[in-house]
Design a protein around this motif. Structure first.
Motif, mmCIF file in Angstrom:
data_model
loop_
_atom_site.group_PDB
_atom_site.id
_atom_site.type_symbol
_atom_site.label_atom_id
_atom_site.label_comp_id
_atom_site.label_asym_id
_atom_site.label_seq_id
_atom_site.Cartn_x
_atom_site.Cartn_y
_atom_site.Cartn_z
ATOM 1 N N SER A 28 -7.670 -11.919 -5.797
ATOM 2 C CA SER A 28 -7.088 -11.393 -4.572
ATOM 3 C C SER A 28 -6.429 -10.058 -4.878
ATOM 4 O O SER A 28 -6.136 -9.748 -6.030
ATOM 5 C CB SER A 28 -6.066 -12.368 -3.990
ATOM 6 N N ASN A 29 -6.218 -9.270 -3.836
ATOM 7 C CA ASN A 29 -5.635 -7.946 -4.008
ATOM 8 C C ASN A 29 -4.125 -7.991 -3.824
ATOM 9 O O ASN A 29 -3.579 -7.364 -2.927
ATOM 10 C CB ASN A 29 -6.268 -6.962 -3.007
ATOM 11 N N VAL A 31 -0.730 -6.701 -4.711
ATOM 12 C CA VAL A 31 -0.286 -5.447 -5.325
ATOM 13 C C VAL A 31 1.237 -5.386 -5.392
ATOM 14 O O VAL A 31 1.942 -6.077 -4.661
ATOM 15 C CB VAL A 31 -0.829 -4.215 -4.554
ATOM 16 N N ALA A 112 -10.824 -2.925 3.164
ATOM 17 C CA ALA A 112 -9.785 -3.175 2.166
ATOM 18 C C ALA A 112 -8.634 -3.954 2.788
ATOM 19 O O ALA A 112 -8.290 -3.749 3.948
ATOM 20 C CB ALA A 112 -9.274 -1.856 1.593
ATOM 21 N N TYR A 114 -4.727 -5.775 1.394
ATOM 22 C CA TYR A 114 -3.793 -5.918 0.281
ATOM 23 C C TYR A 114 -2.664 -6.875 0.638
ATOM 24 O O TYR A 114 -2.136 -6.844 1.756
ATOM 25 C CB TYR A 114 -3.196 -4.558 -0.088
#
Length: 236
Positions: A28-29, A31, A112, A114
């Motif tokens: 998974s992104n 961040v 995208a 996040y």
């Protein structure tokens, strides 16, 4: 013999792709706060999603965020209003609901998405701008006074919507029963005192526990593992 080797090679190849696919599905992104904030600032009109419940969102949220998650009644309508070609920034109380939503959006063609590491705790707890409809019950001045006027102070910072935070309460009761007036225990919840959490500027996740002695931080820990033992060691 050749057929056997070929069969074994194909089996190994299929296994390899299965493992790779599983690993990809698990990724998974998530961040860091700095990266999340920097990416948001780079967008003219950032798409920010608060994946918590509506009652949580009403109390506090990142400026400009919209509120929905996978269980929302009008989920499809909310998703349809987003631009798939632009990044989506998602957060929740931790990373559970945000990661689930992030994966779903990526699976459905978004360029995208996040998830914020540490969720709303990380954002507010490091002084980033946010909306709140409540005034903090505890100010930074009052907080510092408590720390200064008590020999030992244990501060519990969390949220009533945080599952892990609820597990702290019985541990605190045990500690309170053991140390009594020797240890001042301060419980701070995001819903009651968001500004003090923002003013501290060192909270990355809920729950966070901070033990002070004579105004100095003895330990700051994220989560409850060995909390009782660490308090005992510090105070004895």
């Amino acid at each position: 013999m050749k057929n056997s080797k070929l069969k074994n090679s194909l089996t190994a190849l299929v296994l390899l792709f299965t493992i790779a696919g599983f690993a990809q599905d698990k990724s998974s992104n998530i961040v860091s706060l700095d990266e999340f904030y920097s990416k948001i600032k780079s967008q003219k009109n950032p798409q920010i999603i608060d994946a918590r419940g509506a009652d949580e969102f009403a109390l506090n949220h990142i400026n400009g965020a919209v509120n929905f998650n996978l269980q929302s009644e009008n989920y499809g309508k909310y998703v349809a209003a987003l631009d798939k070609s632009k990044p989506v920034f998602i957060y929740s109380i931790g990373a559970g609901r945000s990661v689930a939503l992030e994966k779903e959006l990526l699976k459905n063609g978004f360029a995208a998405a996040y998830s914020l590491e540490g969720g709303i705790a990380n954002w507010i707890g490091n002084g980033k701008p946010f909306y709140t409809n409540s005034k903090s019950k505890l100010s930074l001045t009052e907080y510092n006074k408590i720390v200064a006027e008590n020999n030992s102070v244990l501060v519990d910072i969390g949220s009533k919507y945080c599952g892990a935070c609820k597990k702290v309460k019985p541990i605190l009761e045990t500690i309170k029963a053991q140390y009594g007036e020797k240890l001042k225990i301060v419980e701070i919840e995001l819903e009651d005192s968001p500004q003090i959490i923002a003013d501290l500027k060192n909270i990355n996740i809920f729950p966070t526990l901070i033990l002070y002695q004579k105004g100095e931080i003895i330990f700051k820990k994220e989560g409850i593992n060995n909390l009782k033992n660490e308090v005992d060691v510090a105070l004895n």
